[in-house]
Design a protein around this motif. Structure first.
Motif, PDB file in Angstrom:
ATOM      1  N   ASP A 192       0.832  -1.191   0.000  1.00  0.00           N
ATOM      2  CA  ASP A 192       0.000   0.000   0.000  1.00  0.00           C
ATOM      3  C   ASP A 192       0.877   1.255   0.000  1.00  0.00           C
ATOM      4  O   ASP A 192       1.872   1.318   0.709  1.00  0.00           O
ATOM      5  CB  ASP A 192      -0.880   0.052   1.244  1.00  0.00           C
ATOM      6  N   THR A 193       0.496   2.246  -0.796  1.00  0.00           N
ATOM      7  CA  THR A 193       1.244   3.490  -0.860  1.00  0.00           C
ATOM      8  C   THR A 193       0.967   4.290   0.397  1.00  0.00           C
ATOM      9  O   THR A 193      -0.183   4.521   0.748  1.00  0.00           O
ATOM     10  CB  THR A 193       0.813   4.293  -2.097  1.00  0.00           C
ATOM     11  N   ALA A 194       2.030   4.771   1.084  1.00  0.00           N
ATOM     12  CA  ALA A 194       1.842   5.483   2.334  1.00  0.00           C
ATOM     13  C   ALA A 194       1.321   6.899   2.090  1.00  0.00           C
ATOM     14  O   ALA A 194       0.376   7.334   2.727  1.00  0.00           O
ATOM     15  CB  ALA A 194       3.171   5.519   3.087  1.00  0.00           C
ATOM     16  N   VAL A 195       1.995   7.626   1.166  1.00  0.00           N
ATOM     17  CA  VAL A 195       1.580   8.972   0.806  1.00  0.00           C
ATOM     18  C   VAL A 195       1.404   8.996  -0.714  1.00  0.00           C
ATOM     19  O   VAL A 195       2.351   8.715  -1.445  1.00  0.00           O
ATOM     20  CB  VAL A 195       2.620  10.032   1.227  1.00  0.00           C
ATOM     21  N   SER A 196       0.209   9.307  -1.143  1.00  0.00           N
ATOM     22  CA  SER A 196      -0.068   9.300  -2.584  1.00  0.00           C
ATOM     23  C   SER A 196      -0.503  10.692  -3.033  1.00  0.00           C
ATOM     24  O   SER A 196      -1.125  11.440  -2.278  1.00  0.00           O
ATOM     25  CB  SER A 196      -1.135   8.261  -2.930  1.00  0.00           C
ATOM     26  N   GLN A 197      -0.161  11.004  -4.270  1.00  0.00           N
ATOM     27  CA  GLN A 197      -0.518  12.290  -4.856  1.00  0.00           C
ATOM     28  C   GLN A 197      -1.093  12.059  -6.240  1.00  0.00           C
ATOM     29  O   GLN A 197      -0.649  11.173  -6.972  1.00  0.00           O
ATOM     30  CB  GLN A 197       0.728  13.173  -5.048  1.00  0.00           C
TER      31      GLN A 197
ATOM     32  N   LYS B 128      -4.035  16.658  -5.372  1.00  0.00           N
ATOM     33  CA  LYS B 128      -4.586  15.971  -4.210  1.00  0.00           C
ATOM     34  C   LYS B 128      -3.518  15.139  -3.513  1.00  0.00           C
ATOM     35  O   LYS B 128      -2.608  14.600  -4.156  1.00  0.00           O
ATOM     36  CB  LYS B 128      -5.745  15.083  -4.630  1.00  0.00           C
ATOM     37  N   CYS B 129      -3.648  15.023  -2.207  1.00  0.00           N
ATOM     38  CA  CYS B 129      -2.709  14.223  -1.430  1.00  0.00           C
ATOM     39  C   CYS B 129      -3.463  13.459  -0.356  1.00  0.00           C
ATOM     40  O   CYS B 129      -4.355  14.001   0.313  1.00  0.00           O
ATOM     41  CB  CYS B 129      -1.648  15.107  -0.782  1.00  0.00           C
ATOM     42  N   GLU B 130      -3.071  12.203  -0.190  1.00  0.00           N
ATOM     43  CA  GLU B 130      -3.676  11.356   0.830  1.00  0.00           C
ATOM     44  C   GLU B 130      -2.591  10.538   1.508  1.00  0.00           C
ATOM     45  O   GLU B 130      -1.663  10.052   0.853  1.00  0.00           O
ATOM     46  CB  GLU B 130      -4.713  10.425   0.196  1.00  0.00           C
ATOM     47  N   GLN B 131      -2.700  10.365   2.822  1.00  0.00           N
ATOM     48  CA  GLN B 131      -1.772   9.494   3.544  1.00  0.00           C
ATOM     49  C   GLN B 131      -2.561   8.492   4.383  1.00  0.00           C
ATOM     50  O   GLN B 131      -3.600   8.836   4.961  1.00  0.00           O
ATOM     51  CB  GLN B 131      -0.810  10.313   4.424  1.00  0.00           C
ATOM     52  N   ASN B 132      -2.043   7.272   4.414  1.00  0.00           N
ATOM     53  CA  ASN B 132      -2.720   6.206   5.174  1.00  0.00           C
ATOM     54  C   ASN B 132      -1.881   5.741   6.355  1.00  0.00           C
ATOM     55  O   ASN B 132      -1.985   4.599   6.803  1.00  0.00           O
ATOM     56  CB  ASN B 132      -3.071   5.043   4.243  1.00  0.00           C
ATOM     57  N   LEU B 133      -1.042   6.649   6.855  1.00  0.00           N
ATOM     58  CA  LEU B 133      -0.139   6.323   7.963  1.00  0.00           C
ATOM     59  C   LEU B 133      -0.699   6.716   9.329  1.00  0.00           C
ATOM     60  O   LEU B 133      -0.047   6.475  10.338  1.00  0.00           O
ATOM     61  CB  LEU B 133       1.210   7.026   7.743  1.00  0.00           C
ATOM     62  N   GLY B 134      -1.841   7.365   9.341  1.00  0.00           N
ATOM     63  CA  GLY B 134      -2.418   7.808  10.604  1.00  0.00           C
ATOM     64  C   GLY B 134      -1.697   9.005  11.203  1.00  0.00           C
ATOM     65  O   GLY B 134      -1.853   9.286  12.397  1.00  0.00           O
ATOM     66  N   HIS B 135      -0.919   9.709  10.398  1.00  0.00           N
ATOM     67  CA  HIS B 135      -0.193  10.874  10.897  1.00  0.00           C
ATOM     68  C   HIS B 135      -1.121  12.054  11.113  1.00  0.00           C
ATOM     69  O   HIS B 135      -2.150  12.192  10.451  1.00  0.00           O
ATOM     70  CB  HIS B 135       0.900  11.272   9.904  1.00  0.00           C
ATOM     71  N   ASP B 136      -0.712  12.934  12.057  1.00  0.00           N
ATOM     72  CA  ASP B 136      -1.513  14.119  12.346  1.00  0.00           C
ATOM     73  C   ASP B 136      -1.099  15.323  11.509  1.00  0.00           C
ATOM     74  O   ASP B 136      -1.862  16.278  11.382  1.00  0.00           O
ATOM     75  CB  ASP B 136      -1.357  14.510  13.825  1.00  0.00           C
TER      76      ASP B 136
END
Lengths: 109, 114
Positions: free
Chosen positions: B1-6, B22-30
């Motif tokens: 899975d890509t951690a940070v995608s654009q 657009k940017c999305e992250q699935n790492l649960g970062h704040d």
């Protein structure tokens, strides 16, 4: 604000030799110093980092040293390989991340 | 899975247009960031958001407006594009910046303004 300088801007080494990249920072409040490797067409990737309460950190062929008094930190890569060729960035974090201008490392086979 | 995608990876547009990245992250970062990398490879922070709130806004023209609908997304909207906006834009995310959390970068969006 924070200012990060990085030297050299380009570095060529023979495969198997060591490479050293040096950075200096200006803000004594900075407390976290990451190093990134950026390959062509990709985003920077964290390869090693060090916090201000540590003087040295090693991960296999990569090591980082920090001299808080002199406000400089260095990246050491031993036994370089062609796949180490990339642009390397240092950064310092105090209130935000400030990056050095980068070093283009070429490892010649 | 890509951690940070654009998305998109490449964006070619005419001067004066409005565009979004657009940017999305699935790492649960704040915390999420936008960086601009110019032709000389200089990486400069533009914005930083922590829990959907703006915490860093460097000297960036008002034509650039970040939007964070939730912690996992930070989009960049650019109005009235200019030639000088041509660059690679990177999104990144990290844990709490006060602890110097490790940053993870997306693959970048190469913007070309004609």
């Amino acid at each position: 604000g924070e200012n990060v300088e990085q030297h050299p801007s380009t570095l060529s080494v023979q495969e198997g030799d060591s490479a050293v990249i040096k950075c200096t920072y200006s803000d004594s409040a900075s407390n976290y110093f990451p190093w990134y490797k950026q390959e062509l067409g990709k985003g920077p990737q964290l390869i090693i980092d060090i916090r201000s309460n540590v003087g040295e950190k090693k991960d296999q062929r990569i090591a980082v040293t920090l001299n808080k008094t002199a406000k400089h930190f260095s990246l050491h890569i031993t036994e370089t390989q062609p796949e180490d060729s990339a642009v390397y960035f240092c950064a310092a974090y105090g209130q935000n991340f400030v990056f050095g201008p980068g070093t283009r490392l070429s490892v010649l086979p | 899975d890509t951690a940070v995608s654009q998305t998109p990876k490449y964006l070619v547009t005419q001067m004066g247009n409005d565009k979004s990245i657009k940017c999305e992250q699935n790492l649960g970062h704040d915390t999420m960031y936008w960086y601009k990398q110019d032709s000389k490879k200089f990486l400069k922070i533009m914005f930083s958001y922590n829990n959907k709130e703006l915490i860093i806004n460097e000297t960036v023209p008002n034509r650039f407006s970040p939007k964070s609908p939730d912690k996992a997304h930070l989009n960049l909207h650019i109005n009235s594009l200019e030639l000088g906006d041509s660059a690679v834009y990177f999104c990144a995310s990290s844990q709490a910046p006060s602890r110097g959390g490790q940053q993870f970068f997306g693959p970048g969006t190469r913007l070309t303004v004609l």
